[in-house]
Enzyme design. Structure first.
Site, short mmCIF file in Angstrom:
data_model
loop_
_atom_site.label_atom_id
_atom_site.label_comp_id
_atom_site.label_asym_id
_atom_site.label_seq_id
_atom_site.Cartn_x
_atom_site.Cartn_y
_atom_site.Cartn_z
N LYS A 1 0.86 -1.19 0.00
CA LYS A 1 0.00 0.00 0.00
C LYS A 1 0.89 1.22 0.00
O LYS A 1 2.01 1.17 0.50
CB LYS A 1 -0.87 0.02 1.25
CG LYS A 1 -2.14 0.81 1.10
CD LYS A 1 -3.25 -0.04 0.54
CE LYS A 1 -4.50 0.74 0.22
NZ LYS A 1 -5.63 -0.16 -0.05
N ASP B 1 -6.97 4.27 -4.53
CA ASP B 1 -7.63 4.14 -3.23
C ASP B 1 -8.26 5.52 -2.99
O ASP B 1 -8.47 6.26 -3.97
CB ASP B 1 -6.61 3.75 -2.15
CG ASP B 1 -7.26 3.22 -0.88
OD1 ASP B 1 -7.59 2.02 -0.83
OD2 ASP B 1 -7.46 3.99 0.08
N1 GLU Z 1 -7.29 0.14 -2.90
C1 GLU Z 1 -8.06 -1.03 -3.24
C2 GLU Z 1 -8.12 -1.96 -2.05
O1 GLU Z 1 -8.21 -1.51 -0.94
C3 GLU Z 1 -7.64 -1.66 -4.55
C4 GLU Z 1 -6.21 -2.10 -4.61
C5 GLU Z 1 -5.79 -2.62 -5.99
O2 GLU Z 1 -6.61 -2.70 -6.88
O3 GLU Z 1 -4.61 -2.92 -6.11
O4 GLU Z 1 -8.10 -3.16 -2.15
#
Ligand code: GLU
Length: 459
Positions: A138, A178
């Site tokens: 992340k 996100d």
């Molecule tokens: N931010 C999204 C999540 O919390 C998507 C992450 C992604 O697609 O890599 O899973």
């Protein structure tokens, strides 16, 4: 009846959990969100490890709470007034046992190390649950997109990627969106990556359709949540049709949830923002759903604007939607937006199912209240995994250099969500038939990562 006497074995496990948490806490002071996510996992995974010969003593969870790599960097950029601005950028590369690091980028003033570590930790389990080969990561920045011009957004994205591009790649780490990072930001980030690296690759997901994006990716998180919710209700012989649903947030996730619930004959009656919540007793349907996209694009971050457009709805300043009577609640905004008091209100009002769409929207006390009251409750890492799962499908399409139809992507998404529900049942079903999705998701997510880590040795 000796059930009140704690067995020695049980006592030891309780002690192990406490010792483990104390160590993580000592090593990571001032990281409350990270600790919260770890506590929730430890309570269910440590007893599982203790009962499994091959896992005992391998320090699997001890290794998993330590990011493989944490990158923190300066993001300097120049605003429209010509003034120099300095933000902080992060990428947490949490675990790559089952695939390249994968997870979103968040731009929000609340972003800090604790928030991103909790999100990266959750992502490891979530990505494992999808069954696709994706590790967990992340990233983000404390940059506040609110009130910024389009040019400022672009310059910030370019400045952010100028450093990030040294640490990511299609076989290494594949970020996505996100909170605060949508299709526009992904476009600017991709453009800068391509320019610096001179590579056109699937290094990001959530891309536009014109340059390697996948159909259904924008809808995927919300649709996946609703597919999961359908499965939860099915365990009680219920379905979405005719249900009243409270939703929080009004971003991409809330939009997808409301769109799919509407399609399946349920009625969503709330959205919310940092300013308060909107109650639309007639239901958020038809053109009102499209208006949500406009509301989000306005960049005002004000739910109240909905009421200006649709005056029959009511706005409650500074409050959360959980006081509205509903059958199903779908928290879709952000972490810790539903606490014990909210949980009590929901249960008292007859809510039978809480399907998390955001990441860690419920506090630990709220979760325990739902579980104690045998309310169907699914943690975000299980029910919102459809977003990242569809990112995985975008990666596949990029690799094979082909695009699938909406129907094909949607069918795969649905299959994955049904599969996650099955996995949760396998590890989370209790003697009375009640499914503890928290336990199920944590253990099912853990097992695949643990097996991979064991196979790969101490690395
Ligand atoms: N931010 C999204 C999540 O919390 C998507 C992450 C992604 O697609 O890599 O899973």
């Amino acid at each position: 009846n000796n059930s009140h006497i704690i067995s020695m074995e049980q006592y030891n496990v309780e002690q192990k959990i406490q010792d483990f948490i104390a160590k993580v806490e000592a090593k990571n002071p001032n990281e409350p969100e990270f600790l919260q996510a770890v506590k929730e996992v430890a309570a269910t995974v440590i007893p599982f490890i203790a009962a499994k010969e091959e896992y005992r003593g391998m320090k699997l969870l001890e290794r998993m709470v330590e990011p493989e790599r944490t990158i923190i960097f300066r993001v300097p950029w120049i605003d429209d007034k010509g003034e120099i601005q300095v933000n902080r950028g992060f990428r947490i590369q949490m675990n790559s046992a089952i695939g390249p690091y994968k997870g979103g980028i968040r731009f929000h003033p609340t972003v800090n190390l604790s928030v991103l570590k909790f999100l990266a930790f959750e992502q490891v389990f979530k990505n494992s649950l999808t069954t696709l080969p994706m590790g967990g990561g992340k990233g983000g920045s404390d940059f506040d997109p609110q009130g910024k011009s389009n040019n400022e957004i672009m310059r910030f994205c370019q400045a952010f990627m100028t450093e990030l591009c040294k640490h990511i790649g299609p076989e290494t780490d594949v970020p996505a969106g996100d909170i605060g990072v949508g299709a526009r930001e992904i476009g600017y980030l991709f453009g800068q990556y391509k320019k610096i690296r001179n590579e056109f690759t699937g290094v990001l997901t959530g891309k536009g359709l014109a340059y390697g994006g996948s159909l259904i990716r924008p809808e995927a998180t919300g649709y996946g949540v609703v597919y999961f919710c359908e499965q939860m209700l099915k365990t009680k012989g219920e379905d979405i049709k005719g249900k009243t649903v409270t939703v929080s947030g009004f971003g991409n996730v809330a939009w997808g949830v409301i769109k799919k619930i509407d399609e399946l004959g349920g009625k969503c009656v709330t959205i919310s923002g940092p300013d308060g919540y909107v109650y639309d007793k007639d239901g958020i349907t038809g053109e009102k759903i499209d208006y949500l996209l406009e509301l989000r694009a306005s960049g005002n971050n004000r739910a109240e604007d909905y009421v200006k457009k649709y005056p029959a709805a009511e706005f409650y300043a500074g409050k959360r939607p959980w006081e509205i009577k509903c059958d199903v609640a779908v928290p879709s905004a952000t972490q810790n937006e539903l606490d014990l008091e909210d949980a009590k209100k929901l249960v008292a009002n007859g809510c039978i199912c809480v399907t998390e769409a955001a990441n860690m929207p419920s506090t630990l006390e709220a979760i325990n209240y739902f579980l104690d009251n045998k309310v169907l409750f699914s943690p975000g890492k299980a029910s919102n995994a459809g977003g990242v799962a569809t990112s995985g499908l975008e990666m596949t399409q990029n690799s094979i250099r082909l695009n699938w139809t909406s129907e094909e992507v949607d069918a795969r998404l649905k299959d994955i969500m049904v599969g996650i529900h099955k996995a949760c049942e396998e590890f989370g079903k209790e003697e009375d038939g009640y499914v503890n999705y928290v336990k199920g998701a944590n253990i099912a997510g853990f097992v695949k990562v643990a097996e991979a880590m064991l196979a790969q040795g101490v690395v």
